[in-house]
Design a protein around this motif. Structure first.
Motif, mmCIF file in Angstrom:
data_model
loop_
_atom_site.group_PDB
_atom_site.id
_atom_site.type_symbol
_atom_site.label_atom_id
_atom_site.label_comp_id
_atom_site.label_asym_id
_atom_site.label_seq_id
_atom_site.Cartn_x
_atom_site.Cartn_y
_atom_site.Cartn_z
ATOM 1 N N LEU A 1 0.834 -1.203 0.000
ATOM 2 C CA LEU A 1 0.000 0.000 0.000
ATOM 3 C C LEU A 1 0.868 1.253 0.000
ATOM 4 N N ALA A 2 1.958 1.227 0.796
ATOM 5 C CA ALA A 2 2.864 2.375 0.861
ATOM 6 C C ALA A 2 3.511 2.636 -0.491
ATOM 7 N N VAL A 3 3.899 1.551 -1.162
ATOM 8 C CA VAL A 3 4.497 1.686 -2.500
ATOM 9 C C VAL A 3 3.501 2.311 -3.472
ATOM 10 N N LEU A 4 2.259 1.820 -3.441
ATOM 11 C CA LEU A 4 1.239 2.337 -4.354
ATOM 12 C C LEU A 4 0.951 3.816 -4.089
ATOM 13 N N VAL A 5 0.772 4.156 -2.806
ATOM 14 C CA VAL A 5 0.409 5.539 -2.451
ATOM 15 C C VAL A 5 1.524 6.503 -2.817
ATOM 16 N N THR A 6 2.776 6.179 -2.427
ATOM 17 C CA THR A 6 3.879 7.096 -2.734
ATOM 18 C C THR A 6 4.103 7.228 -4.237
ATOM 19 N N ALA A 7 3.936 6.131 -4.956
ATOM 20 C CA ALA A 7 4.124 6.183 -6.414
ATOM 21 C C ALA A 7 3.069 7.054 -7.075
ATOM 22 N N ILE A 8 1.800 6.888 -6.645
ATOM 23 C CA ILE A 8 0.713 7.661 -7.254
ATOM 24 C C ILE A 8 0.820 9.135 -6.887
ATOM 25 N N VAL A 9 1.103 9.420 -5.611
ATOM 26 C CA VAL A 9 1.244 10.816 -5.179
ATOM 27 C C VAL A 9 2.415 11.475 -5.914
ATOM 28 N N LEU B 1 12.118 13.141 -2.699
ATOM 29 C CA LEU B 1 11.708 12.911 -1.313
ATOM 30 C C LEU B 1 10.765 11.717 -1.193
ATOM 31 N N LEU B 2 9.789 11.642 -2.110
ATOM 32 C CA LEU B 2 8.837 10.523 -2.065
ATOM 33 C C LEU B 2 9.526 9.208 -2.420
ATOM 34 N N SER B 3 10.473 9.238 -3.351
ATOM 35 C CA SER B 3 11.215 8.022 -3.698
ATOM 36 C C SER B 3 12.059 7.562 -2.511
ATOM 37 N N ASN C 1 11.544 3.900 -0.842
ATOM 38 C CA ASN C 1 12.656 2.948 -0.774
ATOM 39 C C ASN C 1 13.025 2.622 0.669
ATOM 40 N N GLY C 2 12.886 3.631 1.559
ATOM 41 C CA GLY C 2 13.168 3.366 2.964
ATOM 42 C C GLY C 2 12.221 2.342 3.556
ATOM 43 N N ILE C 3 10.944 2.483 3.248
ATOM 44 C CA ILE C 3 9.947 1.514 3.743
ATOM 45 C C ILE C 3 10.234 0.118 3.202
ATOM 46 N N VAL C 4 10.564 0.028 1.914
ATOM 47 C CA VAL C 4 10.838 -1.275 1.291
ATOM 48 C C VAL C 4 12.091 -1.907 1.899
ATOM 49 N N TYR C 5 13.124 -1.091 2.033
ATOM 50 C CA TYR C 5 14.370 -1.617 2.627
ATOM 51 C C TYR C 5 14.121 -2.152 4.029
ATOM 52 N N VAL D 1 10.666 -1.793 -10.188
ATOM 53 C CA VAL D 1 10.052 -1.847 -11.519
ATOM 54 C C VAL D 1 8.551 -1.616 -11.420
ATOM 55 N N PHE D 2 7.943 -2.188 -10.382
ATOM 56 C CA PHE D 2 6.502 -2.026 -10.171
ATOM 57 C C PHE D 2 6.157 -0.551 -9.960
ATOM 58 N N THR D 3 6.976 0.119 -9.131
ATOM 59 C CA THR D 3 6.752 1.539 -8.847
ATOM 60 C C THR D 3 6.893 2.380 -10.113
ATOM 61 N N SER D 4 7.980 2.164 -10.834
ATOM 62 C CA SER D 4 8.165 2.927 -12.072
ATOM 63 C C SER D 4 7.085 2.586 -13.080
ATOM 64 N N GLY D 5 6.606 1.315 -13.024
ATOM 65 C CA GLY D 5 5.546 0.902 -13.945
ATOM 66 C C GLY D 5 4.256 1.664 -13.719
ATOM 67 N N ILE D 6 3.929 1.918 -12.429
ATOM 68 C CA ILE D 6 2.727 2.696 -12.124
ATOM 69 C C ILE D 6 2.838 4.089 -12.733
ATOM 70 N N GLY D 7 4.011 4.717 -12.517
ATOM 71 C CA GLY D 7 4.231 6.043 -13.092
ATOM 72 C C GLY D 7 4.161 6.036 -14.604
ATOM 73 N N LYS D 8 4.731 4.967 -15.217
ATOM 74 C CA LYS D 8 4.715 4.883 -16.681
ATOM 75 C C LYS D 8 3.298 4.716 -17.215
ATOM 76 N N ILE D 9 2.477 3.922 -16.503
ATOM 77 C CA ILE D 9 1.097 3.732 -16.945
ATOM 78 C C ILE D 9 0.328 5.049 -16.864
ATOM 79 N N LEU D 10 0.460 5.738 -15.713
ATOM 80 C CA LEU D 10 -0.237 7.013 -15.547
ATOM 81 C C LEU D 10 0.270 8.054 -16.545
#
Length: 610
Positions: free
Chosen positions: A185-193, A275-277, A281-285, A311-320
């Motif tokens: 969820l954190a990955v999705l939210v930060t990527a979309i924001v 900052l969001l990246s 990445n901190g949460i994932v690590y 890749v998933f995170t960048s993929g969300i940005g690429k789709i949007l």
């Protein structure tokens, strides 16, 4: 020449596009299916190859690391490395080859749309060509087919990337589904924001594109003017060089200020994205390292999942981003379609057909005709009643702005009356096939068209099936044979300076070229709309008499602001303040001692000694 900043253009009026996103995608696919089906097939194949390449890149390090952890033999490890390396080389080469192959088909589809726009421009109703709103649509549509980055070509890359990124999103989401839901969820939210904020800030340039376009348009105009050889003499005589340079530099300073404003906005977009990246990445690590420490995840799985998250995170940005780009491209394609679908004012294909025939006595009548240009406060012509009889030579004279050219446009069918009717042999011309109606006329206008092509092509108005014998006969009748025979390439000599062997004809020679062109068309009705205004009175009179001699027996309409040039005509009408003020032969009008006689006397004074 004064140029001011157009800051107010930053706000764009929102208009609902004529076609939806789905309709525009369907339109492009349908066009490609009819024109070059390989475009669709290659787009799908390229998406599949890109997906396989992305998955190969994702699994190569975890697979090798997993093999090392499993303590496989060197031979087995070498096979794994070779297989992945071979797959990467093959898929990368295939992707490059497919991209090269796809480009030709995509260009062809774009050029097909360009040809459709060009055909629309060349065949659309004349009033629409003069309509500023239609010209704006035409200019915009034409700009959208001029480069590889135009939406009419680039949309295939956007669709391919969207397909690739969407499939990858599903695959990577399934891989991450077993991990902590909070982390996902954190990955999705930060990527979309991150995307939404960055997209809004980075979209500053798009929202202010009209302002930027205004600066570019002015600077391009000034640059083109400085290179225009027709202005070279004026620039030197009047010392315009420094003036043009000062205006250009002034506009350049405004443009630099505009760019600086944009760059400040873009910097904030980059800072927020970083900052969001960092947060994501901190949460994932934290989660993945904790899982490794607890023994819940191997090193190979750590690398796999961490790379998958990236890749998933960048993929969300690429789709949007892809959807945003696709929406903009759809608006561009909608603008193209809006011009192509613009309804015809005249009946073109469905009207009554006409076949020009020199043996048919054509009669044209204007019955209580009035005309007002769009947006004008009053009529240009008012209650015109005029009968032009078969074989008659009619002269239309009057002061500048009296409505002479508008009257000719109504007769030729370029315009339709605001009120009243124009009749051809007692039939309203609005019921005829307008293209066929134009074939009845052979005309030379004041701003006649001479293209930078060969003399033969200018006379025949085509480069195919030219009747050489007829063309030479027309050249001889026009009195231009001696000039053309003196040229090394004869009728194949290019006019203008676009080609190295191009030449320029004198004013009188151009008039004779236009006479040859009019004779070559061999139409039953001749129209001359002040084509000799740049010539002296004697040369003009000679040209008009030549036309009269060679078109004897046909209906002919002459316009001239020099009254003496048309005295050979059967009838002369004087247009004043939008109406027929006087009509008759030259001698009758002189004897009447009205406005015609006054104008004739005034013009005559300039050519008398003393």
């Amino acid at each position: 020449m004064s140029i001011t900043s157009k800051a107010g253009t930053a706000e764009n009026t929102k208009q609902t596009p004529a076609h939806s996103l789905g309709q525009n995608i369907t339109y492009m696919i349908s066009l490609a299916w009819r024109q070059r089906r390989s475009v669709i097939g290659l787009t799908l194949i390229m998406a599949a190859a890109a997906i396989l390449l992305s998955l190969t890149q994702l699994f190569i390090v975890p697979s090798i690391l997993g093999a090392v952890e499993a303590k496989v033999s060197v031979a087995e490890l070498s096979v794994i490395i070779l297989l992945f390396t071979g797959a990467l080389i093959f898929l990368s080469a295939a992707q490059a080859y497919l991209a090269s192959c796809a480009q030709f088909g995509r260009i062809e589809v774009r050029l097909t749309i360009g040809a459709m726009i060009q055909n629309k421009v060349l065949t659309m109703s004349y009033p629409d060509i003069e309509d500023p709103n239609v010209r704006k649509k035409m200019d915009k549509a034409s700009m959208l087919v001029t480069s590889n980055s135009a939406a009419t070509e680039a949309i295939w890359t956007t669709l391919m990337n969207l397909l690739k990124n969407s499939v990858e999103f599903i695959v990577f989401l399934s891989l991450l589904a077993a991990l902590n839901p909070f982390m996902l969820l954190a990955v999705l939210v930060t990527a979309i924001v991150s995307f939404l904020v960055s997209n809004y800030l980075n979209g500053w340039g798009y929202r202010h594109r009209d302002e930027e376009s205004e600066y570019s348009r002015h600077m391009n105009y000034l640059s083109e003017s400085s290179r225009d050889y027709t202005l070279a003499k004026d620039i030197r005589i009047f010392g315009m060089g420094s003036w043009i340079e000062d205006v250009y530099n002034s506009m350049l300073r405004l443009y630099r200020s505009f760019i600086a404003r944009g760059e400040r906005i873009y910097i904030w977009g980059n800072i927020i994205d970083v900052l969001l990246s960092f947060m994501r990445n901190g949460i994932v690590y934290l989660f993945l390292i904790g899982a490794v420490i607890k023994g819940e995840m191997s090193a190979a799985q750590f690398v796999l999942y961490f790379n998958t998250v990236n890749v998933f995170t960048s993929g969300i940005g690429k789709i949007l981003t892809g959807l945003s780009v696709l929406r903009k491209q759809s608006l561009d394609i909608s603008a193209v379609r809006e011009f192509l679908d613009y309804p015809e004012t005249f009946k073109m294909e469905e009207g009554i057909p006409i076949t020009p025939d020199l043996h048919i006595p054509y009669q044209i009548e204007l019955r209580d005709v009035s005309f007002r240009y769009p947006g004008a406060e009053k009529d240009t012509l008012t209650h015109i009643n005029l009968m032009i009889r078969p074989g008659e030579k009619l002269a239309i004279v009057g002061l500048n702005g009296a409505g002479k050219t508008t009257l000719v446009k109504l007769i030729c069918g370029f315009l339709d009356p605001t009120d009243g009717k124009v009749l051809l042999n007692n039939t309203d011309i609005r019921t005829y096939n307008r293209r066929d109606y134009y074939r009845l006329f052979s005309a030379v206008f004041q701003d006649f068209s001479v293209l930078d092509v060969t003399i033969a092509e200018n006379i025949a108005q085509t480069d195919e099936n030219i009747n050489t014998d007829m063309m030479k006969r027309c050249i001889g009748q026009a009195g231009l044979m001696e000039k053309i025979d003196s040229l090394p390439d004869g009728v194949n000599t290019h006019l203008g300076k676009v080609f190295e062997d191009g030449i320029n004809l004198s004013g009188g020679e151009l008039q004779r070229l236009m006479l040859a062109r009019a004779l070559y068309k061999n139409a039953p009705i001749i129209v001359l709309d002040e084509p000799t205004s740049a010539l002296d009175p004697i040369a003009e009179s000679e040209i008009y008499n030549k036309y009269s001699e060679l078109t004897d027996g046909r209906m002919a309409i002459y316009i001239s602001h020099r009254l003496a040039s048309t005295r050979f005509c059967d009838r002369i009408i004087l247009i004043a303040e939008g109406s027929i003020d006087e009509e008759g032969t030259h001698d009758e009008l002189i004897a009447r001692k009205g406005h015609y006689a006054d104008l004739f006397e005034i013009q005559g004074r300039y050519y008398r000694k003393g």
